[in-house]
Design a protein around this motif. Structure first.
Motif, PDB file in Angstrom:
ATOM      1  N   GLN A  12       1.030  -1.218  -0.079  1.00  0.00           N
ATOM      2  CA  GLN A  12      -0.088  -0.068  -0.026  1.00  0.00           C
ATOM      3  C   GLN A  12       0.754   1.269   0.131  1.00  0.00           C
ATOM      4  O   GLN A  12       2.225   1.184   0.216  1.00  0.00           O
ATOM      5  CB  GLN A  12      -0.643   0.030   1.350  1.00  0.00           C
ATOM      6  CG  GLN A  12      -0.034  -0.051   2.670  1.00  0.00           C
ATOM      7  CD  GLN A  12      -0.962   0.102   3.776  1.00  0.00           C
ATOM      8  OE1 GLN A  12      -2.258   0.260   3.817  1.00  0.00           O
ATOM      9  NE2 GLN A  12      -0.503  -0.059   4.915  1.00  0.00           N
ATOM     10  N   ARG A  27       0.598   1.743 -11.043  1.00  0.00           N
ATOM     11  CA  ARG A  27      -0.756   1.462 -11.836  1.00  0.00           C
ATOM     12  C   ARG A  27      -0.863  -0.268 -11.704  1.00  0.00           C
ATOM     13  O   ARG A  27      -1.934  -0.824 -11.674  1.00  0.00           O
ATOM     14  CB  ARG A  27      -0.956   1.904 -13.247  1.00  0.00           C
ATOM     15  CG  ARG A  27      -2.037   1.591 -13.798  1.00  0.00           C
ATOM     16  CD  ARG A  27      -2.143   2.348 -15.407  1.00  0.00           C
ATOM     17  NE  ARG A  27      -3.128   1.680 -16.132  1.00  0.00           N
ATOM     18  CZ  ARG A  27      -3.832   2.607 -16.934  1.00  0.00           C
ATOM     19  NH1 ARG A  27      -3.671   3.843 -16.913  1.00  0.00           N
ATOM     20  NH2 ARG A  27      -4.892   2.414 -17.702  1.00  0.00           N
ATOM     21  N   TYR A  85      -1.926  -1.630  -8.569  1.00  0.00           N
ATOM     22  CA  TYR A  85      -3.517  -1.452  -8.063  1.00  0.00           C
ATOM     23  C   TYR A  85      -4.265  -2.249  -8.931  1.00  0.00           C
ATOM     24  O   TYR A  85      -5.113  -2.836  -8.259  1.00  0.00           O
ATOM     25  CB  TYR A  85      -3.633   0.048  -8.469  1.00  0.00           C
ATOM     26  CG  TYR A  85      -5.076   0.378  -8.067  1.00  0.00           C
ATOM     27  CD1 TYR A  85      -5.560   0.897  -6.604  1.00  0.00           C
ATOM     28  CD2 TYR A  85      -6.042   0.815  -8.964  1.00  0.00           C
ATOM     29  CE1 TYR A  85      -6.803   1.245  -6.278  1.00  0.00           C
ATOM     30  CE2 TYR A  85      -7.594   0.906  -8.592  1.00  0.00           C
ATOM     31  CZ  TYR A  85      -7.747   1.079  -7.292  1.00  0.00           C
ATOM     32  OH  TYR A  85      -9.057   1.503  -6.913  1.00  0.00           O
ATOM     33  N   MET A 116      -2.976  -3.933  -3.956  1.00  0.00           N
ATOM     34  CA  MET A 116      -3.164  -2.611  -2.840  1.00  0.00           C
ATOM     35  C   MET A 116      -4.641  -2.524  -2.786  1.00  0.00           C
ATOM     36  O   MET A 116      -5.528  -2.768  -3.556  1.00  0.00           O
ATOM     37  CB  MET A 116      -2.619  -1.504  -3.471  1.00  0.00           C
ATOM     38  CG  MET A 116      -1.134  -1.191  -3.702  1.00  0.00           C
ATOM     39  SD  MET A 116      -0.401   0.435  -3.906  1.00  0.00           S
ATOM     40  CE  MET A 116      -1.259   0.840  -5.533  1.00  0.00           C
ATOM     41  N   LYS A 170      -8.517  -1.136  -2.372  1.00  0.00           N
ATOM     42  CA  LYS A 170      -9.211  -0.298  -3.328  1.00  0.00           C
ATOM     43  C   LYS A 170      -9.331   1.233  -2.911  1.00  0.00           C
ATOM     44  O   LYS A 170      -9.496   2.043  -3.675  1.00  0.00           O
ATOM     45  CB  LYS A 170     -10.535  -0.898  -3.573  1.00  0.00           C
ATOM     46  CG  LYS A 170     -10.593  -2.241  -4.482  1.00  0.00           C
ATOM     47  CD  LYS A 170      -9.812  -2.077  -6.053  1.00  0.00           C
ATOM     48  CE  LYS A 170     -10.141  -3.189  -6.793  1.00  0.00           C
ATOM     49  NZ  LYS A 170      -9.435  -3.003  -8.077  1.00  0.00           N
ATOM     50  N   ILE A 199      -3.120   5.864 -11.894  1.00  0.00           N
ATOM     51  CA  ILE A 199      -3.104   4.658 -10.804  1.00  0.00           C
ATOM     52  C   ILE A 199      -4.469   3.760 -10.808  1.00  0.00           C
ATOM     53  O   ILE A 199      -4.392   2.448 -11.208  1.00  0.00           O
ATOM     54  CB  ILE A 199      -3.100   5.005  -9.390  1.00  0.00           C
ATOM     55  CG1 ILE A 199      -1.689   5.312  -9.402  1.00  0.00           C
ATOM     56  CG2 ILE A 199      -3.002   3.720  -8.497  1.00  0.00           C
ATOM     57  CD1 ILE A 199      -1.106   6.126  -8.039  1.00  0.00           C
ATOM     58  N   ILE A 200      -5.636   4.376 -10.823  1.00  0.00           N
ATOM     59  CA  ILE A 200      -6.963   3.662 -11.118  1.00  0.00           C
ATOM     60  C   ILE A 200      -7.513   3.598 -12.380  1.00  0.00           C
ATOM     61  O   ILE A 200      -8.619   2.708 -12.614  1.00  0.00           O
ATOM     62  CB  ILE A 200      -8.088   4.509 -10.109  1.00  0.00           C
ATOM     63  CG1 ILE A 200      -8.366   5.791 -11.143  1.00  0.00           C
ATOM     64  CG2 ILE A 200      -7.800   4.381  -8.714  1.00  0.00           C
ATOM     65  CD1 ILE A 200      -9.631   6.424 -10.417  1.00  0.00           C
TER      66      ILE A 200
END
Length: 456
Positions: A216, A261, A264, A269, A271, A431-432
Motif C-alpha cells: 500500500q 498502476r 493497483y 493494494m 481499493k 493509478i486507477i
C-alpha cells in the motif's frame, strides 16, 4: 534623590546602547519586550512570566508525547503555551496558508517541514540571532541546512524522516508461502532487494487470501507525490532536469506511474488506497492487513506495541528495494519548528523551540522510533542498539544506511506543494486506470510548467 535619578538614566541609556549595538551587529531587531524579560529579569523572577505563546503543531501518533513536557517549560520559564491547532502535516500546512492569505496569523510557533516551509519563508522569522552557534553545533549539518535559505535559518529540526520497508516476518517465513511462491516465481520468497521483486511479492500475497494485501501507499496529497518522486528517481528519472525543465513525464516518471498502476490493477493494494494518508496506512499494517510497505521510522514503536498492533513482534524492516537504476527510493526531509514573523514574543518562542528540541526531549522521542537530528543523541541511539534485541538493532542499522546513502529531499523550491497539488490528482487517475501514464503526466507537466513560470 537627584543622584538616584542620574544613576537610573545612566543604566537605561546603557541598556539602550547595548541593544542598538546588538541590533547593528546581527542585522535584525529582536522584540524589546522579550529581550527585557529574557535578559534583564529581576533576580528570582522567571524570564517569561506573563508571556502567552500560541502554537500550531503537528499531532497524532508519536508526535503527541513531546507536548506532554510543555508544562515543565511553563514551570521553568513562567510562560504559558496555548496549542491553538493540531493536525497532520497536510492540515497544518493548509491552516498556515489559509491564515496567511487572510492575514489571520496570530500565533508564535509552528510545526513545519523542510519540504513545506519554503512556500511561506517570507512570513517566518530568521532564527540566526535567536540561536547561538553553540546551541546549533550538535545538530546534524545536512539536516540543519535543510532549514536554511541563503544561509538564513528558518527551521529548527525536530526529527529526520526517511522511509524503510516494514514486512511481516510471520508471512515471509511461512513454509507454505515459501513453497507456493517459489513454484510460481522460480526464486525464494525473501524480503525484496529490487522493485521487481517487491511487485512479485505484493501480487503473490494479495492472491493468497487471508484478508491480506501485498502492499500500500498513502494515496493522496503530498504523500503520493513524494512516493512517486522517489520511485521516479529509482527508475532513473527526476522531476526537473539541470535547466529546471519539468521532466517527470519522461521515461523514469512513466515507469514509476506504470509500476503503481500495475500494483493497483493487480489487486495488490486496497481499493481505498487513493483516500489513505499516514494514519490509514499505519493502522492497516497494525491490523494485519498488509504484507509489506514503506513507512516512516516514527511508527515503529506503535506497530511493535501489542496494545496498539496485532503484528507486534511479527515484523522487521529492510532498506527500500532498489530500482533498475540501482537507486534506492529515499524521499527524505525533516520535521521541525519555526517562528512567525508577526510573533510579539520571539525570544520566548525561541526558548520553547530550544526546550522541545533539547537533548533530553530528543532522546525520549528517539525511544519511540523518531530519528534524532542531534549528533550526540543519534550516537547514543546507535550505541544502545548494539546491546538491544536483534530486530531493534536491524531497525537502527537499516535506518542509518538509508539516511547516509538514500536521503534525497524534494526540489528546493517554494512551489513544491503547489506542484504536488497539481500532480497528485493526475497520479490518482493514472493509478486507477482513468488515464494512461503518458496522458496524465503530460497534462501534469504542462500545468506545472505554467505554474512555475507564473510564480518565479
Amino acid at each position: 534623590m537627584y543622584k538616584m535619578r542620574v544613576i537610573l538614566v545612566f543604566v537605561l541609556l546603557t541598556v539602550h546602547l547595548l541593544t542598538l549595538r546588538s541590533d547593528r551587529q546581527f542585522g535584525s531587531q529582536l522584540d524589546p519586550n522579550t529581550v527585557e524579560m529574557a535578559n534583564h529579569a529581576a533576580p528570582g523572577k522567571k524570564p517569561f512570566s506573563g508571556v502567552r505563546l500560541k502554537a500550531v503543531l503537528i499531532g497524532g501518533s508519536t508526535y503527541e508525547t513531546l507536548y506532554e513536557t510543555i508544562p515543565k517549560f511553563e514551570q521553568e520559564t513562567g510562560a504559558k503555551v496555548e496549542i491553538v491547532f493540531k493536525g497532520n502535516n497536510f492540515d497544518v500546512d493548509k491552516k498556515i496558508n489559509r491564515d496567511l492569505a487572510a492575514n489571520k496569523v496570530n500565533y508564535d510557533v509552528i510545526s513545519t517541514h523542510s519540504n513545506t516551509y519554503l512556500q511561506y519563508a517570507d512570513s517566518l522569522e530568521p532564527l540566526n540571532n535567536l540561536f547561538t552557534t553553540d546551541e546549533l553545533q550538535d545538530f546534524t549539518p545536512s539536516i540543519l541546512n535543510a532549514g536554511k535559505i541563503d544561509e538564513i535559518l528558518y527551521l529548527i529540526p525536530r526529527l529526520a524522516d526517511i522511509s524503510v520497508y516494514y514486512y511481516r516476518t510471520d508471512q515471509f517465513n511461512n513454509e507454505s508461502n515459501k513453497s507456493k511462491f517459489k513454484a510460481i516465481y522460480k526464486y525464494d520468497l525473501a524480503p525484496p532487494q529490487t522493485l521487481d521483486q517487491l511487485r512479485d511479492i505484493s501480487i503473490f500475497f494479495s492472491k493468497r487470501g487471508y484478508g491480506l494485501y501485498g502492499t500500500q501507499f498513502a494515496g493522496k496529497e503530498e504523500a503520493i507525490t513524494g512516493r512517486f518522486m522517489e520511485l521516479t528517481q529509482a527508475f532513473g528519472g527526476d522531476f526537473f532536469d539541470d535547466n529546471k525543465n519539468v521532466v517527470l513525464n519522461q521515461i523514469g516518471g512513466l515507469k514509476a506511474a506504470q509500476y503503481l498502476r500495475d500494483l493497483y490493477v493487480a489487486g495488490a493494494m486496497p481499493k481505498g488506497v487513493m483516500n489513505f494518508l499516514w494514519d490509514e496506512v499505519g493502522n492497516n499494517f497494525a491490523n494485519g492487513k498488509i504484507a509489506i510497505y514503506s513507512e516512516w521510522p516514527g511508527w515503529y514503536s506503535i506497530l511493535d506495541d501489542p496494545r496498539s498492533s496485532k503484528v507486534a513482534d511479527k515484523f522487521d524492516v529492510i532498506r527500500a528495494p532498489a530500482g533498475p537504476s540501482g537507486i534506492h527510493p529515499g524521499w527524505g526531509g525533516a520535521h521541525g519548528f519555526a517562528i512567525t514573523k508577526v510573533s510579539k514574543n520571539k525570544q520566548a518562542a525561541a526558548a520553547l523551540i530550544k526546550f522541545l528540541t533539547s537533548t533530553e526531549n530528543m532522546t525520549n522521542e528517539s525511544r519511540l522510533g523518531a530519528t534524532p537530528v542531534r549528533i550526540s543523541v543519534w550516537e547514543q541511539v546507535l550505541s544502545a542498539a548494539k546491546s538491544g534485541d536483534g530486530r531493534k538493532q536491524n531497525f537502527y542499522n537499516t535506518l542509518n544506511i538509508a539516511l547516509k546513502e538514500d536521503f534525497r529531499t524534494p526540489p528546493r523550491i517554494k512551489q513544491w506543494i503547489p506542484l504536488s497539488n497539481i500532480l497528485y490528482p493526475y497520479l490518482q487517475k493514472i493509478i486507477i486506470g482513468n488515464m494512461s501514464p503518458q496522458e496524465g503526466l503530460d497534462a501534469a507537466a504542462k500545468e506545472i510548467t505554467k505554474m512555475m513560470n507564473e510564480t518565479k
